[in-house]
Write a protein that holds these residues in place. Structure first.
Motif, PDB file in Angstrom:
ATOM      1  N   GLY A   1       0.947  -1.477   0.213  1.00 18.65           N
ATOM      2  CA  GLY A   1      -0.119   0.174  -0.170  1.00 18.65           C
ATOM      3  C   GLY A   1       0.607   1.314  -0.133  1.00 18.65           C
ATOM      4  N   THR A   2       1.840   1.275   1.129  1.00 17.00           N
ATOM      5  CA  THR A   2       2.667   2.555   0.494  1.00 17.00           C
ATOM      6  C   THR A   2       3.325   2.827  -0.975  1.00 17.00           C
ATOM      7  N   VAL A   3       4.094   1.489  -0.827  1.00 15.86           N
ATOM      8  CA  VAL A   3       4.320   2.074  -2.315  1.00 15.86           C
ATOM      9  C   VAL A   3       3.967   2.413  -3.116  1.00 15.86           C
ATOM     10  N   THR A   4       2.364   1.466  -3.357  1.00 15.99           N
ATOM     11  CA  THR A   4       1.278   1.684  -4.473  1.00 15.99           C
ATOM     12  C   THR A   4       1.083   4.066  -3.926  1.00 15.99           C
ATOM     13  N   ASP A   5       0.968   4.117  -3.446  1.00 21.53           N
ATOM     14  CA  ASP A   5       0.535   5.675  -2.919  1.00 21.53           C
ATOM     15  C   ASP A   5       1.908   6.487  -3.313  1.00 21.53           C
ATOM     16  N   THR A   6       2.835   6.439  -2.898  1.00 17.96           N
ATOM     17  CA  THR A   6       3.693   6.651  -3.277  1.00 17.96           C
ATOM     18  C   THR A   6       3.841   7.137  -4.217  1.00 17.96           C
TER      19      THR A   6
ATOM     20  N   ILE B   1      14.795   1.127  -2.183  1.00 18.16           N
ATOM     21  CA  ILE B   1      15.263   0.078  -0.676  1.00 18.16           C
ATOM     22  C   ILE B   1      16.520  -0.745  -0.153  1.00 18.16           C
ATOM     23  N   SER B   2      17.609   0.101   0.086  1.00 18.16           N
ATOM     24  CA  SER B   2      18.861  -0.157  -0.252  1.00 18.16           C
ATOM     25  C   SER B   2      19.185  -1.560   0.143  1.00 18.16           C
ATOM     26  N   GLY B   3      20.270  -1.922  -1.139  1.00 12.65           N
ATOM     27  CA  GLY B   3      20.044  -3.582  -1.232  1.00 12.65           C
ATOM     28  C   GLY B   3      19.230  -4.362  -1.680  1.00 12.65           C
ATOM     29  N   PHE B   4      18.057  -3.560  -2.128  1.00 13.43           N
ATOM     30  CA  PHE B   4      16.812  -4.731  -2.803  1.00 13.43           C
ATOM     31  C   PHE B   4      16.149  -4.126  -4.341  1.00 13.43           C
ATOM     32  N   GLY B   5      16.321  -2.767  -4.215  1.00 10.90           N
ATOM     33  CA  GLY B   5      16.127  -2.156  -5.576  1.00 10.90           C
ATOM     34  C   GLY B   5      15.343  -0.545  -5.415  1.00 10.90           C
ATOM     35  N   SER B   6      14.645   0.288  -6.586  1.00 10.51           N
ATOM     36  CA  SER B   6      14.241   0.991  -6.380  1.00 10.51           C
ATOM     37  C   SER B   6      13.069   1.222  -7.575  1.00 10.51           C
ATOM     38  N   PHE B   7      12.135   1.511  -6.772  1.00  8.46           N
ATOM     39  CA  PHE B   7      10.432   1.573  -7.773  1.00  8.46           C
ATOM     40  C   PHE B   7      10.417   2.927  -8.215  1.00  8.46           C
ATOM     41  N   GLU B   8      10.021   3.262  -9.083  1.00  9.41           N
ATOM     42  CA  GLU B   8       9.582   4.454 -10.116  1.00  9.41           C
ATOM     43  C   GLU B   8       8.326   4.527 -11.384  1.00  9.41           C
TER      44      GLU B   8
ATOM     45  N   ALA C   1      16.449  -2.770 -10.101  1.00  2.00           N
ATOM     46  CA  ALA C   1      17.301  -3.759  -9.276  1.00  2.00           C
ATOM     47  C   ALA C   1      18.518  -3.082  -8.405  1.00  2.00           C
ATOM     48  N   GLY C   2      18.324  -3.459  -7.100  1.00  2.00           N
ATOM     49  CA  GLY C   2      20.235  -3.066  -7.007  1.00  2.00           C
ATOM     50  C   GLY C   2      20.946  -3.861  -7.045  1.00  2.00           C
ATOM     51  N   LYS C   3      22.349  -3.407  -6.557  1.00  3.49           N
ATOM     52  CA  LYS C   3      23.131  -4.292  -6.902  1.00  3.49           C
ATOM     53  C   LYS C   3      23.225  -5.512  -5.914  1.00  3.49           C
ATOM     54  N   ALA C   4      23.289  -5.549  -4.990  1.00  2.00           N
ATOM     55  CA  ALA C   4      23.046  -6.314  -3.967  1.00  2.00           C
ATOM     56  C   ALA C   4      22.489  -7.252  -3.566  1.00  2.00           C
ATOM     57  N   LEU C   5      20.792  -7.204  -4.975  1.00  2.00           N
ATOM     58  CA  LEU C   5      20.406  -8.156  -5.636  1.00  2.00           C
ATOM     59  C   LEU C   5      20.481  -8.762  -6.283  1.00  2.00           C
ATOM     60  N   LYS C   6      21.383  -8.151  -7.180  1.00  2.00           N
ATOM     61  CA  LYS C   6      21.801  -8.749  -8.567  1.00  2.00           C
ATOM     62  C   LYS C   6      22.618  -9.514  -8.665  1.00  2.00           C
ATOM     63  N   GLU C   7      23.743  -9.346  -8.004  1.00  2.00           N
ATOM     64  CA  GLU C   7      24.519 -10.145  -7.167  1.00  2.00           C
ATOM     65  C   GLU C   7      24.061 -11.407  -6.567  1.00  2.00           C
ATOM     66  N   VAL C   8      23.366 -11.215  -5.785  1.00  6.45           N
ATOM     67  CA  VAL C   8      22.724 -12.260  -5.118  1.00  6.45           C
ATOM     68  C   VAL C   8      22.192 -13.272  -6.155  1.00  6.45           C
TER      69      VAL C   8
END
Length: 91
Positions: free
Chosen positions: A30-35, A44-51, A81-88
């Motif tokens: 809900g928070t991501v959708t509203d934003t 979200i550090s280490g995960f990625g970004s929504f835009e 996707a963030g760098k950490a997520l890509k690496e995993v």
């Protein structure tokens, strides 16, 4: 993974009840959708970004009728996707 499977995994990993896990997941979504609806970015550090990205108008062809159609410009949600997520994922 379905939403039910995700909720079970969150509950198990976090030591929560499934009901609490569902509340938390719904709050995050809900928070991501509203934003995004406001046109703002969520990072979200280490995960990625929504835009929200603007997709330009274009002319295309309907594959069934072969007629030309116009597709209007629109806004679409995007995830990077963030760098950490890509690496995993690439291990």
């Amino acid at each position: 993974m379905t939403k039910a499977e995700l909720l079970s995994a969150i509950a198990k990993k976090g030591g929560y009840t499934k009901k609490d896990a569902e509340k938390a997941l719904e709050a995050v979504i809900g928070t991501v959708t509203d934003t995004l609806a406001k046109g703002e970015k969520v990072s979200i550090s280490g995960f990625g970004s929504f835009e929200v990205r603007q997709r330009a108008a274009k002319d295309s062809i309907n594959p069934q009728t072969k007629k030309k159609i116009h597709i209007a410009a629109k806004k679409v949600p995007a995830f990077k996707a963030g760098k950490a997520l890509k690496e995993v994922v690439n291990k």
